[in-house]
Design a protein around this motif. Structure first.
Motif, PDB file in Angstrom:
ATOM      1  N   THR A   1       0.832  -1.205   0.000  1.00  0.00           N
ATOM      2  CA  THR A   1       0.000   0.000   0.000  1.00  0.00           C
ATOM      3  C   THR A   1       0.865   1.253   0.000  1.00  0.00           C
ATOM      4  OG1 THR A   1      -1.760  -1.149   1.201  1.00  0.00           O
ATOM      5  CG2 THR A   1      -1.788   1.251   1.273  1.00  0.00           C
ATOM      6  N   MET A   2       1.932   1.226   0.787  1.00  0.00           N
ATOM      7  CA  MET A   2       2.867   2.356   0.839  1.00  0.00           C
ATOM      8  C   MET A   2       3.534   2.571  -0.517  1.00  0.00           C
ATOM      9  SD  MET A   2       6.229   2.774   3.291  1.00  0.00           S
ATOM     10  CE  MET A   2       7.087   1.409   2.442  1.00  0.00           C
ATOM     11  N   LEU A   3       3.979   1.469  -1.135  1.00  0.00           N
ATOM     12  CA  LEU A   3       4.651   1.583  -2.427  1.00  0.00           C
ATOM     13  C   LEU A   3       3.692   2.065  -3.504  1.00  0.00           C
ATOM     14  CD1 LEU A   3       6.822  -1.677  -2.368  1.00  0.00           C
ATOM     15  CD2 LEU A   3       7.565   0.680  -1.931  1.00  0.00           C
ATOM     16  N   ASP A   4       2.444   1.567  -3.462  1.00  0.00           N
ATOM     17  CA  ASP A   4       1.446   2.006  -4.441  1.00  0.00           C
ATOM     18  C   ASP A   4       1.173   3.504  -4.333  1.00  0.00           C
ATOM     19  OD1 ASP A   4       1.234  -0.572  -5.366  1.00  0.00           O
ATOM     20  OD2 ASP A   4      -0.644  -1.017  -4.307  1.00  0.00           O
ATOM     21  N   ALA A   5       1.329   4.034  -3.119  1.00  0.00           N
ATOM     22  CA  ALA A   5       1.120   5.471  -2.903  1.00  0.00           C
ATOM     23  C   ALA A   5       2.351   6.285  -3.268  1.00  0.00           C
ATOM     24  CB  ALA A   5       0.743   5.725  -1.448  1.00  0.00           C
ATOM     25  N   GLY A   6       3.438   5.615  -3.636  1.00  0.00           N
ATOM     26  CA  GLY A   6       4.659   6.308  -4.024  1.00  0.00           C
ATOM     27  C   GLY A   6       5.405   6.922  -2.854  1.00  0.00           C
ATOM     28  N   LEU A   7       5.236   6.324  -1.667  1.00  0.00           N
ATOM     29  CA  LEU A   7       5.866   6.869  -0.468  1.00  0.00           C
ATOM     30  C   LEU A   7       7.039   6.006  -0.037  1.00  0.00           C
ATOM     31  CD1 LEU A   7       2.678   7.649   1.674  1.00  0.00           C
ATOM     32  CD2 LEU A   7       4.042   9.277   0.334  1.00  0.00           C
ATOM     33  N   THR A   8       8.003   6.640   0.595  1.00  0.00           N
ATOM     34  CA  THR A   8       9.067   5.921   1.278  1.00  0.00           C
ATOM     35  C   THR A   8       8.652   5.715   2.730  1.00  0.00           C
ATOM     36  OG1 THR A   8      10.237   7.892   2.033  1.00  0.00           O
ATOM     37  CG2 THR A   8      10.783   7.063  -0.182  1.00  0.00           C
ATOM     38  N   GLY A   9       9.384   4.866   3.425  1.00  0.00           N
ATOM     39  CA  GLY A   9       9.084   4.648   4.828  1.00  0.00           C
ATOM     40  C   GLY A   9       9.220   5.913   5.646  1.00  0.00           C
ATOM     41  N   LEU A  10      10.209   6.711   5.337  1.00  0.00           N
ATOM     42  CA  LEU A  10      10.418   7.965   6.067  1.00  0.00           C
ATOM     43  C   LEU A  10       9.280   8.943   5.821  1.00  0.00           C
ATOM     44  CD1 LEU A  10      14.260   8.591   5.569  1.00  0.00           C
ATOM     45  CD2 LEU A  10      13.074   7.930   7.677  1.00  0.00           C
ATOM     46  N   GLU A  11       8.824   9.008   4.557  1.00  0.00           N
ATOM     47  CA  GLU A  11       7.721   9.912   4.239  1.00  0.00           C
ATOM     48  C   GLU A  11       6.432   9.471   4.937  1.00  0.00           C
ATOM     49  OE1 GLU A  11       9.127  11.317  -0.239  1.00  0.00           O
ATOM     50  OE2 GLU A  11       7.951   9.476   0.037  1.00  0.00           O
TER      51      GLU A  11
END
Length: 282
Positions: free
Chosen positions: A23-33
């Motif tokens: 889900t995080m990757l699909d949103a184009g986010l990094t773990g820090l973001e």
């Protein structure tokens, strides 16, 4: 015997972590973001995504909101709670004492039509007398260091066990012969428990088998497990209760039960083994 229930619990937890990570990757986010959007320490999202830290319900909601998919939260929370229920430490279950566990599981006992129980360590709970249950629950409370509500817990256990005498319930129970000799209570209480087994064997809804010491095994002695119809198997380990709901794993436990049944003595032969154990008490 197939995959262990503990490994299945871990696999279920890992699946939740993987879904959150995707889900995080699909949103184009990094773990820090993602951590920044949730107001977390920078390492928290990484620990959750790697399955190191199990997420709370609020964590899942925050994660899904941060990824712009709040509608996914309900399904992920439900899956997470299911994973949590698969492996529950006794100290967590008993943190407020033993009584509430018996009260909580009474509806499960009442709606179960067929019980299949394999006991390698103690007499199954639904067959226990008050004296035997008191000795056993007292030792559990002392060992775990949990609140002492043994008297109320015994009452709750006996109340839950009324399913043996009331309603349309069938019980197929297998005991390793050693169970007849383990002293979890004083000799008088143990003798009463063995006499109770002899009496319960006469009930038409109870099938009690004793696996003798000398049985030539095709299935080795296992940790105790309780099968409730064909929808749930509860496995008791030293540290936790493991709830198995995967159809494949349930079939494995039922197959083990069937094979263990082939070693069991019943009827007069089983009564003889119980009487022999009773005779050692003088």
């Amino acid at each position: 015997m197939g995959t262990s229930p503990l490994s299945s619990a871990r696999a279920a937890r890992a699946k939740i972590a993987e879904r959150l990570k995707q889900t995080m990757l699909d949103a184009g986010l990094t773990g820090l973001e993602l951590a920044d959007r949730c107001g977390w320490h920078k390492s928290k999202s990484s620990r959750i995504a790697r399955g190191i830290t199990p997420p709370s319900d609020d964590d899942i909601r925050a994660w899904c909101n941060a990824c712009g998919v709040p509608e996914l939260a309900a399904d992920l929370i439900a899956a997470s709670r299911t994973a949590d229920s698969m492996y529950v430490e006794w100290r967590q279950l008993h943190r407020d004492g033993l009584r509430q566990v018996h009260a909580k599981t009474t509806p499960l006992y009442q709606r179960t039509r067929t019980f299949r129980v394999y006991a390698s360590n103690v007499v199954p709970g639904m067959l226990q007398t008050a004296g035997y249950a008191t000795g056993l629950l007292r030792s559990i409370t002392t060992f775990q260091g949990t609140p002492d509500d043994v008297e109320r817990a015994v009452e709750a256990r006996l109340a839950r066990s009324r399913v043996v005498f009331e309603g349309d319930h069938g019980f197929a129970l297998l005991l390793e012969e050693a169970v007849l000799y383990y002293r979890v209570c004083d000799d008088e209480a143990m003798a009463n428990q063995l006499r109770a087994l002899l009496s319960l064997m006469a009930r038409p809804n109870v099938s009690l088998g004793i696996i003798p010491f000398e049985a030539r095994r095709t299935v080795w002695p296992l940790e105790a497990f309780y099968a409730f119809d064909e929808g749930l198997v509860a496995v008791e380990t030293l540290t936790a209760e493991i709830n198995v709901s995967s159809p494949g794993e349930i079939r494995t436990y039922l197959r083990a039960f069937h094979q263990l049944s082939q070693h069991a003595l019943r009827g007069t032969a089983a009564r003889s083994r119980i009487t022999r154990a009773l005779d050692t008490l003088g």
